[in-house]
Motif scaffolding. Structure first.
Motif, PDB file in Angstrom:
ATOM      1  N   VAL A  72     -14.355   1.242 -19.828  1.00  0.00           N
ATOM      2  CA  VAL A  72     -13.094   0.658 -20.279  1.00  0.00           C
ATOM      3  C   VAL A  72     -12.216   1.801 -20.742  1.00  0.00           C
ATOM      4  O   VAL A  72     -12.564   2.523 -21.681  1.00  0.00           O
ATOM      5  N   PHE A  73     -11.062   1.973 -20.055  1.00  0.00           N
ATOM      6  CA  PHE A  73     -10.219   3.140 -20.266  1.00  0.00           C
ATOM      7  C   PHE A  73     -11.071   4.398 -20.081  1.00  0.00           C
ATOM      8  O   PHE A  73     -11.651   4.600 -19.038  1.00  0.00           O
ATOM      9  N   GLN A  74     -11.225   5.228 -21.092  1.00  0.00           N
ATOM     10  CA  GLN A  74     -12.021   6.440 -20.936  1.00  0.00           C
ATOM     11  C   GLN A  74     -13.364   6.352 -21.657  1.00  0.00           C
ATOM     12  O   GLN A  74     -14.068   7.349 -21.800  1.00  0.00           O
ATOM     13  N   SER A  75     -13.726   5.143 -22.091  1.00  0.00           N
ATOM     14  CA  SER A  75     -14.999   4.946 -22.791  1.00  0.00           C
ATOM     15  C   SER A  75     -16.040   4.372 -21.836  1.00  0.00           C
ATOM     16  O   SER A  75     -15.762   3.406 -21.118  1.00  0.00           O
ATOM     17  N   VAL A 170     -17.926  12.143 -11.295  1.00  0.00           N
ATOM     18  CA  VAL A 170     -16.511  11.850 -11.082  1.00  0.00           C
ATOM     19  C   VAL A 170     -16.031  10.876 -12.146  1.00  0.00           C
ATOM     20  O   VAL A 170     -16.746   9.930 -12.496  1.00  0.00           O
ATOM     21  N   ARG A 171     -14.827  11.098 -12.654  1.00  0.00           N
ATOM     22  CA  ARG A 171     -14.217  10.176 -13.617  1.00  0.00           C
ATOM     23  C   ARG A 171     -12.864   9.702 -13.102  1.00  0.00           C
ATOM     24  O   ARG A 171     -12.096  10.482 -12.528  1.00  0.00           O
ATOM     25  N   VAL A 172     -12.588   8.425 -13.325  1.00  0.00           N
ATOM     26  CA  VAL A 172     -11.325   7.821 -12.900  1.00  0.00           C
ATOM     27  C   VAL A 172     -10.480   7.525 -14.127  1.00  0.00           C
ATOM     28  O   VAL A 172     -10.950   6.875 -15.071  1.00  0.00           O
ATOM     29  N   LEU A 173      -9.241   7.995 -14.123  1.00  0.00           N
ATOM     30  CA  LEU A 173      -8.324   7.802 -15.249  1.00  0.00           C
ATOM     31  C   LEU A 173      -7.109   7.021 -14.758  1.00  0.00           C
ATOM     32  O   LEU A 173      -6.133   7.608 -14.268  1.00  0.00           O
ATOM     33  N   LEU A 179       5.867  -4.024 -14.768  1.00  0.00           N
ATOM     34  CA  LEU A 179       7.311  -3.953 -15.019  1.00  0.00           C
ATOM     35  C   LEU A 179       7.914  -5.310 -14.693  1.00  0.00           C
ATOM     36  O   LEU A 179       8.423  -5.547 -13.602  1.00  0.00           O
ATOM     37  N   GLY A 180       7.830  -6.228 -15.625  1.00  0.00           N
ATOM     38  CA  GLY A 180       8.282  -7.594 -15.347  1.00  0.00           C
ATOM     39  C   GLY A 180       7.168  -8.378 -14.664  1.00  0.00           C
ATOM     40  O   GLY A 180       6.002  -7.972 -14.631  1.00  0.00           O
ATOM     41  N   ARG A 181       7.541  -9.524 -14.088  1.00  0.00           N
ATOM     42  CA  ARG A 181       6.544 -10.415 -13.485  1.00  0.00           C
ATOM     43  C   ARG A 181       6.252 -10.077 -12.031  1.00  0.00           C
ATOM     44  O   ARG A 181       5.241 -10.522 -11.485  1.00  0.00           O
ATOM     45  N   THR A 182       7.112  -9.305 -11.399  1.00  0.00           N
ATOM     46  CA  THR A 182       6.934  -9.071  -9.954  1.00  0.00           C
ATOM     47  C   THR A 182       6.766  -7.599  -9.597  1.00  0.00           C
ATOM     48  O   THR A 182       6.646  -7.268  -8.425  1.00  0.00           O
ATOM     49  N   CYS A 183       6.759  -6.733 -10.582  1.00  0.00           N
ATOM     50  CA  CYS A 183       6.659  -5.288 -10.293  1.00  0.00           C
ATOM     51  C   CYS A 183       5.511  -4.672 -11.086  1.00  0.00           C
ATOM     52  O   CYS A 183       5.270  -5.041 -12.234  1.00  0.00           O
ATOM     53  N   MET A 184       4.839  -3.699 -10.448  1.00  0.00           N
ATOM     54  CA  MET A 184       3.725  -3.018 -11.108  1.00  0.00           C
ATOM     55  C   MET A 184       3.703  -1.563 -10.668  1.00  0.00           C
ATOM     56  O   MET A 184       3.931  -1.251  -9.496  1.00  0.00           O
ATOM     57  N   GLU A 185       3.458  -0.689 -11.637  1.00  0.00           N
ATOM     58  CA  GLU A 185       3.375   0.741 -11.354  1.00  0.00           C
ATOM     59  C   GLU A 185       1.938   1.197 -11.599  1.00  0.00           C
ATOM     60  O   GLU A 185       1.375   0.970 -12.665  1.00  0.00           O
ATOM     61  N   VAL A 186       1.354   1.837 -10.604  1.00  0.00           N
ATOM     62  CA  VAL A 186      -0.047   2.252 -10.670  1.00  0.00           C
ATOM     63  C   VAL A 186      -0.137   3.769 -10.560  1.00  0.00           C
ATOM     64  O   VAL A 186       0.401   4.362  -9.617  1.00  0.00           O
ATOM     65  N   ASN A 187      -0.806   4.389 -11.528  1.00  0.00           N
ATOM     66  CA  ASN A 187      -1.071   5.832 -11.489  1.00  0.00           C
ATOM     67  C   ASN A 187      -2.558   6.052 -11.727  1.00  0.00           C
ATOM     68  O   ASN A 187      -3.100   5.585 -12.737  1.00  0.00           O
ATOM     69  N   VAL A 188      -3.197   6.739 -10.811  1.00  0.00           N
ATOM     70  CA  VAL A 188      -4.629   6.981 -10.917  1.00  0.00           C
ATOM     71  C   VAL A 188      -4.905   8.472 -10.726  1.00  0.00           C
ATOM     72  O   VAL A 188      -4.480   9.071  -9.740  1.00  0.00           O
ATOM     73  N   LYS A 189      -5.617   9.042 -11.678  1.00  0.00           N
ATOM     74  CA  LYS A 189      -6.091  10.423 -11.560  1.00  0.00           C
ATOM     75  C   LYS A 189      -7.605  10.404 -11.460  1.00  0.00           C
ATOM     76  O   LYS A 189      -8.272   9.703 -12.210  1.00  0.00           O
ATOM     77  N   LYS A 313     -17.480   0.810 -12.015  1.00  0.00           N
ATOM     78  CA  LYS A 313     -16.335  -0.040 -12.334  1.00  0.00           C
ATOM     79  C   LYS A 313     -15.553   0.508 -13.530  1.00  0.00           C
ATOM     80  O   LYS A 313     -16.152   0.999 -14.484  1.00  0.00           O
ATOM     81  N   ILE A 314     -14.230   0.410 -13.436  1.00  0.00           N
ATOM     82  CA  ILE A 314     -13.361   0.900 -14.500  1.00  0.00           C
ATOM     83  C   ILE A 314     -12.340  -0.173 -14.832  1.00  0.00           C
ATOM     84  O   ILE A 314     -11.606  -0.656 -13.946  1.00  0.00           O
ATOM     85  N   ARG A 315     -12.279  -0.567 -16.087  1.00  0.00           N
ATOM     86  CA  ARG A 315     -11.268  -1.538 -16.543  1.00  0.00           C
ATOM     87  C   ARG A 315     -10.194  -0.804 -17.342  1.00  0.00           C
ATOM     88  O   ARG A 315     -10.466   0.156 -18.055  1.00  0.00           O
ATOM     89  N   CYS A 316      -8.969  -1.291 -17.190  1.00  0.00           N
ATOM     90  CA  CYS A 316      -7.864  -0.666 -17.960  1.00  0.00           C
ATOM     91  C   CYS A 316      -6.856  -1.726 -18.381  1.00  0.00           C
ATOM     92  O   CYS A 316      -6.942  -2.876 -17.970  1.00  0.00           O
TER      93      CYS A 316
END
Length: 316
Positions: A72-75, A170-173, A179-189, A313-316
């Motif tokens: 969960v997040f980085q834990s 490997v770690r996923v961040l 952004l509102g009800r119809t928009c989403m911004e995804v950033n994965v490192k 699995k990673i939850r955020c």
């Protein structure tokens, strides 16, 4: 001569070896120890026929580990490894093999483990260890090495679990903003903690998105990304992921708003797949693999490691 598939010898591995201890020990397929007394008296064992002859005598040993991780997040909430040692033996006669793992092997009862002081971080504790019936338990107890007369061809020598001290390659961040009800911004490192000369193969990261997704756009620093409507996921693939690198993926997701929508979308976890050659997540290492046979022929021993994601699995 002990070799690895990549021509690096196991004895040249860097870093301090950690001690190895077993919590539970059993035999497969039965729990009864099968000593090599029969071999010593008659030269015959039930799992290997006499008179085998090979022009080239070779032994192949694979340590294959599967990692399960829930974050969960980085834990890290849960992390464990299931491993097995697979062997292919193409050797003549009735050979006696000795396998040494890490610097020392200890065998403790559960009562001793409970009374033992807390570990210092340098000990590998393997749970539910199971040996093939060919392993000589008496010799294991006295010499602390896995000694056996192998079956001919391919077989599973040993399997085990580990729940503490797992090294995640490997770690996923991830960072996901709605952004509102119809928009989403995804950033994965994705961060590789492997050495600079190591790498992961077949890396696949699956980021769930709403079912009503209509449009996506991507920017990646490595690999390729696309939207897969059949699984409602953004799929980011990296064929070869070198160690000590941090590739990123950015995506913008637009979905269609429907009148039937009454409750907010519950985001499933991000999932990841990978394979890492020449890496052991448990820290289990081969110190030596020796073959002895009365005719005195030469053998070549090959050792290979591979770690793969089972459920990552990673939850955020």
């Amino acid at each position: 001569m002990l070799k690895t598939i990549t021509a690096r010898t196991v004895l040249s591995t860097k870093g301090r070896q950690r001690k190895l201890q077993f919590r539970t020990l059993s035999f497969w397929p039965s729990d009864k120890p099968v000593p090599n007394a029969t071999l010593q008296v008659t030269g015959v064992v039930g799992w290997r026929r006499e008179g085998l002859v090979y022009k080239k005598n070779e032994v192949f040993l694979d340590i294959v580990e599967s990692v399960k991780s829930s974050n969960v997040f980085q834990s890290v909430l849960r992390c464990d490894v299931t491993g097995k040692i697979l062997m292919k033996c193409f050797i003549s006669g009735m050979p006696d093999l000795k396998l040494g793992l890490n610097d020392k092997i200890g065998l403790e009862k559960m009562s001793q483990l409970k009374s033992r002081p807390a570990k210092s971080g340098k000990t590998i504790e393997l749970d539910d260890v199971t040996f093939h019936q060919c392993v000589n338990l008496t010799r294991f107890n006295s010499e602390k090495t896995v000694s056996f007369v192998p079956p001919d061809g391919e077989f599973e020598l040993m399997k085990y679990c580990i729940t503490e001290g797992v090294n995640l390659p490997v770690r996923v961040l991830p960072t996901i903003k709605e952004l509102g009800r119809t928009c989403m911004e995804v950033n994965v490192k994705v961060k590789s903690v492997l050495g600079s000369k190591m790498f992961a193969l077949g890396v696949v990261i699956k980021i769930p998105v709403p079912k009503q997704t209509a449009k996506t756009s991507f920017q990646v620093t490595s690999g390729r990304a696309k939207y897969k409507a059949a699984t409602d996921c953004l799929i980011w693939k990296i064929r070869k992921f070198p160690g000590q690198t941090k590739p990123t993926m950015s995506a913008e997701v637009e979905s269609i708003s429907t009148i039937a929508e009454k409750k907010s979308w519950t985001r499933p976890p991000i999932q990841m797949e990978f394979q890492v050659p020449m890496f052991s997540a448990s820290g289990l290492r081969v110190r030596f693999l020796k073959v002895w046979e009365k005719s005195g022929y030469n053998t070549v021993e090959w050792v290979r490691y591979i770690t793969k994601a089972d459920s990552y699995k990673i939850r955020c």
